[in-house]
Design a protein around this motif. Structure first.
Motif, short mmCIF file in Angstrom:
data_model
loop_
_atom_site.label_atom_id
_atom_site.label_comp_id
_atom_site.label_asym_id
_atom_site.label_seq_id
_atom_site.Cartn_x
_atom_site.Cartn_y
_atom_site.Cartn_z
N ALA A 413 0.83 -1.20 0.00
CA ALA A 413 0.00 0.00 0.00
C ALA A 413 0.87 1.26 0.00
CB ALA A 413 -0.92 -0.01 1.22
N TYR A 414 1.93 1.22 0.71
CA TYR A 414 2.85 2.36 0.80
C TYR A 414 3.38 2.72 -0.59
CZ TYR A 414 6.58 5.23 2.90
OH TYR A 414 7.40 6.27 3.26
N HIS A 415 3.69 1.68 -1.36
CA HIS A 415 4.20 1.89 -2.72
C HIS A 415 3.09 2.37 -3.65
CE1 HIS A 415 6.41 1.23 -6.43
NE2 HIS A 415 5.43 0.47 -6.87
N ILE A 416 1.93 1.72 -3.59
CA ILE A 416 0.82 2.06 -4.50
C ILE A 416 0.33 3.48 -4.27
CG2 ILE A 416 -1.63 1.55 -4.94
CD1 ILE A 416 -0.96 -1.40 -4.67
N GLN A 417 0.34 3.93 -3.01
CA GLN A 417 -0.15 5.27 -2.71
C GLN A 417 0.90 6.36 -2.97
OE1 GLN A 417 -2.26 5.80 0.98
NE2 GLN A 417 -3.16 3.75 0.93
N GLY A 418 2.06 5.96 -3.46
CA GLY A 418 3.03 6.94 -3.92
C GLY A 418 4.00 7.48 -2.90
N TYR A 419 4.09 6.82 -1.75
CA TYR A 419 5.05 7.27 -0.74
C TYR A 419 6.46 6.84 -1.13
CZ TYR A 419 1.19 8.30 2.46
OH TYR A 419 0.06 8.81 3.05
N SER A 420 7.43 7.58 -0.66
CA SER A 420 8.83 7.27 -0.94
C SER A 420 9.43 6.45 0.20
CB SER A 420 9.63 8.56 -1.10
OG SER A 420 11.02 8.29 -1.15
N LEU A 421 10.21 5.43 -0.15
CA LEU A 421 10.87 4.61 0.86
C LEU A 421 11.86 5.44 1.68
CD1 LEU A 421 11.59 1.28 -1.08
CD2 LEU A 421 9.75 1.76 0.55
N ASP A 422 12.33 6.55 1.11
CA ASP A 422 13.25 7.41 1.83
C ASP A 422 12.59 8.09 3.02
OD1 ASP A 422 15.31 6.80 0.09
OD2 ASP A 422 14.81 8.45 -1.28
N ASP A 423 11.24 8.10 3.05
CA ASP A 423 10.52 8.75 4.15
C ASP A 423 10.20 7.80 5.29
OD1 ASP A 423 10.43 11.31 2.96
OD2 ASP A 423 8.77 10.69 1.68
N LEU A 424 10.57 6.54 5.17
CA LEU A 424 10.39 5.61 6.27
C LEU A 424 11.48 5.86 7.32
CD1 LEU A 424 9.70 2.24 4.41
CD2 LEU A 424 8.07 3.49 5.84
N PRO A 425 11.10 6.03 8.59
CA PRO A 425 12.12 6.23 9.63
C PRO A 425 13.02 5.01 9.80
CG PRO A 425 9.94 6.86 10.43
CD PRO A 425 9.74 6.15 9.13
N TYR A 426 12.50 3.84 9.39
CA TYR A 426 13.28 2.60 9.49
C TYR A 426 12.81 1.65 8.40
CZ TYR A 426 15.12 -1.79 11.38
OH TYR A 426 15.78 -2.99 11.53
N LYS A 427 13.74 1.00 7.73
CA LYS A 427 13.40 0.04 6.68
C LYS A 427 13.72 -1.38 7.14
CE LYS A 427 14.44 0.61 2.41
NZ LYS A 427 15.19 0.87 1.15
N ALA A 428 12.76 -2.28 6.92
CA ALA A 428 12.95 -3.68 7.29
C ALA A 428 14.10 -4.29 6.50
CB ALA A 428 11.67 -4.47 7.04
N ALA A 429 14.85 -5.16 7.16
CA ALA A 429 16.03 -5.77 6.54
C ALA A 429 15.63 -6.76 5.46
CB ALA A 429 16.88 -6.46 7.61
N LEU A 430 16.33 -6.69 4.33
CA LEU A 430 16.21 -7.67 3.24
C LEU A 430 14.77 -7.87 2.76
CD1 LEU A 430 18.74 -10.44 4.36
CD2 LEU A 430 19.13 -8.50 2.82
N TYR A 431 14.00 -6.78 2.71
CA TYR A 431 12.65 -6.89 2.16
C TYR A 431 12.74 -7.13 0.64
CZ TYR A 431 7.82 -5.87 1.03
OH TYR A 431 6.53 -5.97 0.58
N PRO A 432 11.93 -8.03 0.06
CA PRO A 432 10.86 -8.83 0.67
C PRO A 432 11.29 -10.21 1.16
CG PRO A 432 10.74 -9.08 -1.69
CD PRO A 432 11.92 -8.15 -1.42
N PHE A 433 12.58 -10.58 0.94
CA PHE A 433 13.01 -11.92 1.31
C PHE A 433 12.82 -12.19 2.79
CE2 PHE A 433 16.43 -14.44 3.22
CZ PHE A 433 16.15 -15.68 2.68
N GLY A 434 13.26 -11.25 3.64
CA GLY A 434 13.21 -11.45 5.08
C GLY A 434 11.81 -11.74 5.60
N PRO A 435 10.83 -10.85 5.35
CA PRO A 435 9.47 -11.12 5.82
C PRO A 435 8.87 -12.39 5.23
CG PRO A 435 9.74 -8.79 5.30
CD PRO A 435 10.98 -9.48 4.83
#
Length: 528
Positions: A413-435
């Motif tokens: 949803a974050y991607h579809i709604q046009g948000y930037s990954l740079d605006d996440l205060p923290y990024k999950a490790a090795l997404y999408p493999f990790g989750p």
């Protein structure tokens, strides 16, 4: 706060009012500091799983089998916690993952996850009351154990009565006792294993006896894998505390990074050293349960070092561990009920907050529920109580699986709604493999936990044992389907997900993602 950062969101139209906007959960006092949050997560995880159950782990799978199982489980936990950190730093609320399940998947899913998690910790807290009485009986056998159980209950209610600050401070010191105890144990165990203390150099001798280092082959490792999962449960507490964190976008990532390494180091090092010093065939390991603290594997190691009062020392440490676990359990259940009330899944009055920042009606109901479950443990041969405990047994695994799935939906949803990954205060490790890895591994563990009831050749198959192993799954589905049918809920569309209410920008928190620290400071964060 970086105003350009906020303007970037406003330019994209992300903060225009939406018809589906939800009620805020930002009504609690944000009094938890970074040190509180780190130690809360450590305290919620390090307990009888390490102090007591590690003996059975070694006996079941051998020294190498136990290490493999705990290492893999530690990796799974790491991916789950980074998924939780990404969501809870972006939207730091008290309900955490059950609230995320509501807004990112389906209100019915959030309902089931919330009450499933609430019940699991209510049961855990009731079990802590039972354990407290047994531990005190070690010193004062002539006093009824029920007395000590209610003394513990009174203490944890008091610690939760005045908001997160008192709870967090108490938990900090209780967890610190456990951490110091493990560090001291590891140092003594290294001295014993090397022969510096005790006069015997063990080396890898105990890895070569009988069927060691892997005992019972793959089934042995699998069985310990399930035990390891239960031992690590509680790490997710840090996600629930974000609603009362003074700076969640900074403190949650720091806590989760340090907690993973601390717990992995404590568990792996401790089990490795126990496996060097105590052979897996030792009869003491077969009796390592809460009723036999005196022969906990840690006690055996300490006695080999010449510490004669080891059983008394370990009993005292485990007592503080039980107090810490009960304290956290009551806090978690109270905040979970509060979030459910905010989401209109509980009576409106349960949203009431005291001046100190405590949801008082939630605290009262949770305390009463713990006492009722404890009283059930005193009835007859504990059949009802054992079934209730069995129901909660896999609740933690279901919660972790829900976190991984919810995070996948959030990121889409974050991607579809046009948000930037740079605006996440923290990024999950090795997404999408990790989750993905964590999600499918947890499903496997959940389904495999009762395999011994089917293939165990030493015991006759019992229908009751089979259902006790898996009853948590149908109960979760009953909660989910029941709410979905009665409320006619639908899967939340990715394009319509609410990514605004209680977001860190709306709440005025800065993003600390780009704050750079020298390597040595990041390394020291693991220990300080």
């Amino acid at each position: 706060m970086d105003m350009n950062h906020e303007d970037n969101y406003m330019d994209h139209g992300k903060y225009e009012s939406k018809p589906g906007a939800r009620d805020t959960q930002n009504n609690l006092n944000r009094t938890l500091k970074s040190r509180h949050m780190s130690m809360i997560a450590v305290g919620g995880t390090i307990g009888t799983g390490l102090f007591v159950a590690s003996g059975g782990v070694l006996s079941e799978a051998g020294p190498a089998g136990a290490l493999v199982a705990y290492s893999l489980m530690g990796l799974i936990v790491f991916f789950v916690m980074t998924s939780l950190a990404e969501m809870s730093t972006f939207i730091p609320v008290a309900g955490s993952f059950n609230s995320f399940a509501d807004r990112f998947v389906d209100p019915a899913f959030g309902f089931a996850v919330g009450y499933n998690y609430w019940y699991s910790w209510i049961t855990a807290a009731a079990t802590d009351l039972v354990a407290a009485g047994i531990i005190m009986e070690f010193w004062l056998p002539n006093v009824n154990t029920v007395v000590w159980s209610f003394v513990l209950m009174a203490i944890i209610i008091f610690l939760n009565l005045f908001g997160a600050k008192l709870y967090g401070e108490a938990e900090f010191w209780l967890a610190l006792i456990k951490v110091l105890a493990i560090v001291i144990f590891i140092i003594i165990a290294i001295l014993v294993a090397s022969g510096i203390v005790g006069g015997t150099t063990y080396g890898f001798t105990n890895w070569k006896i009988g069927d060691a280092p892997f005992v019972n082959g793959f089934p042995g490792v699998l069985n310990v894998f399930v035990t390891a999962a239960f031992s690590f449960q509680g790490t997710e507490i840090v996600g629930v505390t974000t609603g009362e964190s003074s700076n969640p976008s900074r403190d949650v990532p720091k806590a989760i990074r340090s907690i993973f390494w601390r717990i992995l180091m404590f568990y792996i090092l401790s089990i490795f050293l126990i496996g060097l010093i105590i052979p897996y065939t030792s009869p003491d390991l077969l009796n390592s349960d809460i009723d036999s603290i005196a022969i906990s594997p840690l006690v055996v190691v300490l006695e080999k070092s010449g510490i004669k009062s080891a059983s008394h020392i370990m009993n005292a440490i485990i007592l503080t561990s039980v107090l810490s676990a009960g304290n956290s359990g009551l806090y978690l259940t109270t905040r979970t009920l509060y979030s459910l009330a905010v989401e209109k899944k509980l009576f409106k009055s349960f949203k009431h907050i005291s001046r100190g920042g405590t949801p008082m009606y939630c605290l009262a109901l949770c305390s009463l529920s713990v006492i009722v479950l404890f009283c059930l443990s005193l009835i007859g041969n504990q059949v009802i109580y054992n079934w209730l405990v069995a129901f909660s047994g896999i609740a933690g695994l279901i919660s972790w699986t829900g976190i991984s799935f919810t995070h996948w939906r959030f990121r889409r949803a974050y991607h579809i709604q046009g948000y930037s990954l740079d605006d996440l205060p923290y990024k999950a490790a090795l997404y999408p493999f990790g989750p993905f890895f964590a999600f499918f591994a947890l499903i496997f563990i959940t389904l495999a936990q009762g395999y011994q009831t089917i293939i165990n050749s030493e015991h006759k198959f019992k229908v009751s044992d089979f259902f006790q192993a898996y009853i948590g799954i149908p109960m979760f589905l009953i909660l989910y389907i029941g709410y979905k049918v009665t409320k006619k809920t639908k899967l939340v569309k990715l394009s319509e997900m609410d990514l605004e209410t209680d977001s860190y920008i709306r709440l005025g928190f800065p993003s600390c993602r780009d704050d750079k620290k020298p390597f040595y400071k990041n390394f020291l964060d693991i220990f300080t």
